[in-house]
Design a protein around this motif. Structure first.
Motif, PDB file in Angstrom:
ATOM      1  N   LEU A  94       0.822  -1.200   0.000  1.00 14.90           N
ATOM      2  CA  LEU A  94       0.000   0.000   0.000  1.00 14.90           C
ATOM      3  C   LEU A  94       0.862   1.258   0.000  1.00 14.90           C
ATOM      4  O   LEU A  94       0.480   2.280  -0.577  1.00 14.90           O
ATOM      5  N   ASP A  95       2.021   1.178   0.632  1.00 14.08           N
ATOM      6  CA  ASP A  95       2.961   2.307   0.551  1.00 14.08           C
ATOM      7  C   ASP A  95       3.394   2.521  -0.897  1.00 14.08           C
ATOM      8  O   ASP A  95       3.499   3.663  -1.363  1.00 14.08           O
ATOM      9  N   ASP A  96       3.630   1.434  -1.610  1.00 13.33           N
ATOM     10  CA  ASP A  96       4.025   1.550  -3.017  1.00 13.33           C
ATOM     11  C   ASP A  96       2.894   2.140  -3.861  1.00 13.33           C
ATOM     12  O   ASP A  96       3.130   2.947  -4.758  1.00 13.33           O
ATOM     13  N   LEU A  97       1.659   1.719  -3.589  1.00 16.86           N
ATOM     14  CA  LEU A  97       0.515   2.280  -4.296  1.00 16.86           C
ATOM     15  C   LEU A  97       0.407   3.773  -4.027  1.00 16.86           C
ATOM     16  O   LEU A  97       0.196   4.574  -4.950  1.00 16.86           O
ATOM     17  N   ARG A  98       0.578   4.153  -2.781  1.00 17.76           N
ATOM     18  CA  ARG A  98       0.554   5.583  -2.437  1.00 17.76           C
ATOM     19  C   ARG A  98       1.645   6.346  -3.167  1.00 17.76           C
ATOM     20  O   ARG A  98       1.403   7.412  -3.748  1.00 17.76           O
ATOM     21  N   ASP A  99       2.851   5.792  -3.185  1.00 19.28           N
ATOM     22  CA  ASP A  99       3.972   6.479  -3.823  1.00 19.28           C
ATOM     23  C   ASP A  99       3.767   6.593  -5.327  1.00 19.28           C
ATOM     24  O   ASP A  99       4.131   7.613  -5.942  1.00 19.28           O
TER      25      ASP A  99
ATOM     26  N   SER B 178       0.889   6.785  -6.889  1.00 16.87           N
ATOM     27  CA  SER B 178      -0.126   7.818  -7.082  1.00 16.87           C
ATOM     28  C   SER B 178       0.463   9.209  -6.898  1.00 16.87           C
ATOM     29  O   SER B 178       0.156  10.142  -7.660  1.00 16.87           O
ATOM     30  N   GLU B 179       1.302   9.358  -5.893  1.00 16.00           N
ATOM     31  CA  GLU B 179       1.890  10.673  -5.630  1.00 16.00           C
ATOM     32  C   GLU B 179       2.834  11.100  -6.749  1.00 16.00           C
ATOM     33  O   GLU B 179       2.928  12.298  -7.067  1.00 16.00           O
ATOM     34  N   GLU B 180       3.514  10.141  -7.366  1.00 16.81           N
ATOM     35  CA  GLU B 180       4.390  10.490  -8.486  1.00 16.81           C
ATOM     36  C   GLU B 180       3.572  11.038  -9.649  1.00 16.81           C
ATOM     37  O   GLU B 180       3.952  12.034 -10.279  1.00 16.81           O
ATOM     38  N   LEU B 181       2.449  10.402  -9.940  1.00 10.45           N
ATOM     39  CA  LEU B 181       1.583  10.901 -10.999  1.00 10.45           C
ATOM     40  C   LEU B 181       0.966  12.239 -10.605  1.00 10.45           C
ATOM     41  O   LEU B 181       0.838  13.149 -11.443  1.00 10.45           O
ATOM     42  N   ASP B 182       0.616  12.377  -9.351  1.00  9.90           N
ATOM     43  CA  ASP B 182       0.061  13.637  -8.850  1.00  9.90           C
ATOM     44  C   ASP B 182       1.030  14.788  -9.127  1.00  9.90           C
ATOM     45  O   ASP B 182       0.622  15.883  -9.545  1.00  9.90           O
ATOM     46  N   ARG B 183       2.310  14.545  -8.908  1.00 10.42           N
ATOM     47  CA  ARG B 183       3.303  15.606  -9.138  1.00 10.42           C
ATOM     48  C   ARG B 183       3.404  15.996 -10.610  1.00 10.42           C
ATOM     49  O   ARG B 183       3.828  17.116 -10.937  1.00 10.42           O
ATOM     50  N   LEU B 184       3.020  15.088 -11.498  1.00 12.16           N
ATOM     51  CA  LEU B 184       3.022  15.422 -12.927  1.00 12.16           C
ATOM     52  C   LEU B 184       1.860  16.342 -13.291  1.00 12.16           C
ATOM     53  O   LEU B 184       2.016  17.261 -14.103  1.00 12.16           O
TER      54      LEU B 184
ATOM     55  N   MET C 297      -0.939  -1.092 -10.707  1.00 14.22           N
ATOM     56  CA  MET C 297      -0.682  -1.335 -12.130  1.00 14.22           C
ATOM     57  C   MET C 297      -1.413  -0.312 -12.991  1.00 14.22           C
ATOM     58  O   MET C 297      -0.839   0.275 -13.913  1.00 14.22           O
ATOM     59  N   GLU C 298      -2.686  -0.083 -12.677  1.00 17.34           N
ATOM     60  CA  GLU C 298      -3.459   0.877 -13.469  1.00 17.34           C
ATOM     61  C   GLU C 298      -2.919   2.297 -13.312  1.00 17.34           C
ATOM     62  O   GLU C 298      -2.866   3.064 -14.281  1.00 17.34           O
ATOM     63  N   THR C 299      -2.548   2.653 -12.100  1.00 19.66           N
ATOM     64  CA  THR C 299      -2.012   3.991 -11.867  1.00 19.66           C
ATOM     65  C   THR C 299      -0.730   4.191 -12.658  1.00 19.66           C
ATOM     66  O   THR C 299      -0.524   5.243 -13.281  1.00 19.66           O
ATOM     67  N   TRP C 300       0.123   3.185 -12.660  1.00 23.80           N
ATOM     68  CA  TRP C 300       1.373   3.297 -13.416  1.00 23.80           C
ATOM     69  C   TRP C 300       1.090   3.376 -14.919  1.00 23.80           C
ATOM     70  O   TRP C 300       1.670   4.195 -15.630  1.00 23.80           O
ATOM     71  N   ALA C 301       0.189   2.529 -15.421  1.00 23.78           N
ATOM     72  CA  ALA C 301      -0.073   2.475 -16.855  1.00 23.78           C
ATOM     73  C   ALA C 301      -0.718   3.762 -17.357  1.00 23.78           C
ATOM     74  O   ALA C 301      -0.302   4.331 -18.378  1.00 23.78           O
ATOM     75  N   HIS C 302      -1.724   4.240 -16.639  1.00 27.08           N
ATOM     76  CA  HIS C 302      -2.359   5.491 -17.065  1.00 27.08           C
ATOM     77  C   HIS C 302      -1.429   6.676 -16.820  1.00 27.08           C
ATOM     78  O   HIS C 302      -1.480   7.668 -17.549  1.00 27.08           O
ATOM     79  N   GLY C 303      -0.573   6.543 -15.822  1.00 28.62           N
ATOM     80  CA  GLY C 303       0.454   7.561 -15.624  1.00 28.62           C
ATOM     81  C   GLY C 303       1.420   7.636 -16.797  1.00 28.62           C
ATOM     82  O   GLY C 303       1.910   8.710 -17.147  1.00 28.62           O
ATOM     83  N   GLN C 304       1.675   6.484 -17.421  1.00 28.04           N
ATOM     84  CA  GLN C 304       2.528   6.482 -18.610  1.00 28.04           C
ATOM     85  C   GLN C 304       1.867   7.238 -19.753  1.00 28.04           C
ATOM     86  O   GLN C 304       2.525   7.967 -20.501  1.00 28.04           O
ATOM     87  N   ASP C 305       0.548   7.079 -19.885  1.00 29.13           N
ATOM     88  CA  ASP C 305      -0.167   7.836 -20.911  1.00 29.13           C
ATOM     89  C   ASP C 305      -0.026   9.335 -20.671  1.00 29.13           C
ATOM     90  O   ASP C 305       0.178  10.119 -21.611  1.00 29.13           O
ATOM     91  N   VAL C 306      -0.166   9.740 -19.410  1.00 31.54           N
ATOM     92  CA  VAL C 306      -0.028  11.161 -19.074  1.00 31.54           C
ATOM     93  C   VAL C 306       1.391  11.638 -19.345  1.00 31.54           C
ATOM     94  O   VAL C 306       1.606  12.713 -19.934  1.00 31.54           O
TER      95      VAL C 306
ATOM     96  N   GLY D  10       5.352  14.637 -22.700  1.00 33.65           N
ATOM     97  CA  GLY D  10       6.745  14.509 -23.106  1.00 33.65           C
ATOM     98  C   GLY D  10       7.675  14.323 -21.923  1.00 33.65           C
ATOM     99  O   GLY D  10       8.866  14.656 -22.004  1.00 33.65           O
ATOM    100  N   ALA D  11       7.140  13.782 -20.824  1.00 33.32           N
ATOM    101  CA  ALA D  11       7.936  13.578 -19.616  1.00 33.32           C
ATOM    102  C   ALA D  11       8.512  12.167 -19.605  1.00 33.32           C
ATOM    103  O   ALA D  11       7.889  11.222 -20.104  1.00 33.32           O
ATOM    104  N   VAL D  12       9.694  12.021 -19.034  1.00 35.91           N
ATOM    105  CA  VAL D  12      10.332  10.720 -18.880  1.00 35.91           C
ATOM    106  C   VAL D  12      10.369  10.379 -17.395  1.00 35.91           C
ATOM    107  O   VAL D  12      10.971  11.099 -16.602  1.00 35.91           O
ATOM    108  N   ARG D  13       9.697   9.311 -17.031  1.00 37.90           N
ATOM    109  CA  ARG D  13       9.653   8.908 -15.632  1.00 37.90           C
ATOM    110  C   ARG D  13      10.796   7.944 -15.326  1.00 37.90           C
ATOM    111  O   ARG D  13      11.117   7.068 -16.134  1.00 37.90           O
TER     112      ARG D  13
END
Length: 263
Positions: free
Chosen positions: A6-11, A13-19, A135-144, A149-152
């Motif tokens: 759950l810490d990883d899920l939070r982190d 989400s927060e990475e995408l939030d910062r984008l 998984m979904e947060t990471w995948a949709h975060g990749q779309d964002v 034009g951001a590189v994560r």
């Protein structure tokens, strides 16, 4: 369930939030690689799915009514949820996503050991629910990220995405009306730090998949075409799998076109 998950899920989400948090309102309308989906649609979809997961965890009977409604429009209900969520002001969407994912965090942390919750497919444990949300947060975060034009920087959190990709092998066959292979495959992925090897399946399996974990995760979430990743197969069935792999539930997706395919 380990709270580290759950810490990883939070982190994640927060990475995408910062984008997305610093974006001006008009940038939320930028198109992403998903046809007809803007950045707002991507975040709205995550908020919608978090809300559905919270309902499944906290109110199973209400979730059953929700799925009954969804079954009336199986091909459109996901897009409809994203469309409705993306229609309002971005600051309201961002606040709703933040509140929803925080409430889901609390609900999953409070779930009793061994509990299982209804979902659109088979019931899920708290751990499986959290892994699917990551998984979904990471995948949709990749779309964002692609839209901006951001590189994560890839992280060890990709281990969760890779695990789902491996576990979903038979589903990728079944959703296409194909018979899954009888035996397990060997999957060997180089972790983002370059020093660790993530392995799945028996060492002596005749069918093997190898490559960087990031590339494998991009492939199984259909965020990159097979021609554009350094994932390799040994064996005819492993080769076939890489053409159809998907880590997400639902119909078989078309995936991304290869780079330069339209040139």
């Amino acid at each position: 369930m380990s709270h580290a998950l759950l810490d990883d899920l939070r982190d994640e989400s927060e990475e995408l939030d910062r984008l997305v948090a610093p974006l001006e309102p008009d940038r939320w309308a930028a198109p992403t690689p998903a046809p007809r989906w803007t950045i707002a649609h991507q975040i709205a979809h995550l908020a919608w799915t978090d809300a559905a997961a919270l309902l499944a965890v906290t109110a199973p009977e209400a979730f059953a009514a929700h799925t009954a409604e969804a079954a009336k429009a199986p091909d459109t209900f996901v897009d409809q949820g994203a469309e409705e969520g993306a229609a309002g002001p971005p600051h309201e969407l961002l606040a709703r996503w933040r509140e929803g994912r925080e409430r889901l965090q609390h609900a999953l942390r409070a779930a009793p050991p061994g509990a299982r919750f209804p979902w659109y497919g088979p019931p899920m444990s708290a751990g499986s629910m959290a892994t699917a949300r990551l998984m979904e947060t990471w995948a949709h975060g990749q779309d964002v990220a692609d839209a901006l034009g951001a590189v994560r920087e890839p992280t060890a959190r990709l281990r969760h995405v890779a695990w789902i990709g491996v576990r979903a092998r038979d589903y990728a066959y079944a959703v296409r009306g194909l018979t899954p292979p009888a035996g397990p495959f060997r999957v060997e992925l180089t972790a983002p730090d370059g020093t660790e090897l993530w392995t799945y399946g028996p060492e002596d399996a005749g069918q093997r998949v190898t490559g960087p974990a990031l590339d494998f995760c991009l492939l199984v979430t259909q965020r990159a075409h097979r021609d554009d990743v350094a994932v390799r197969a040994e064996g005819a069935e492993a080769d076939r799998w890489l053409d159809i792999a998907q880590a997400f539930a639902g119909p078989a997706g078309p995936g991304r076109a290869a780079k330069g395919a339209s040139q």
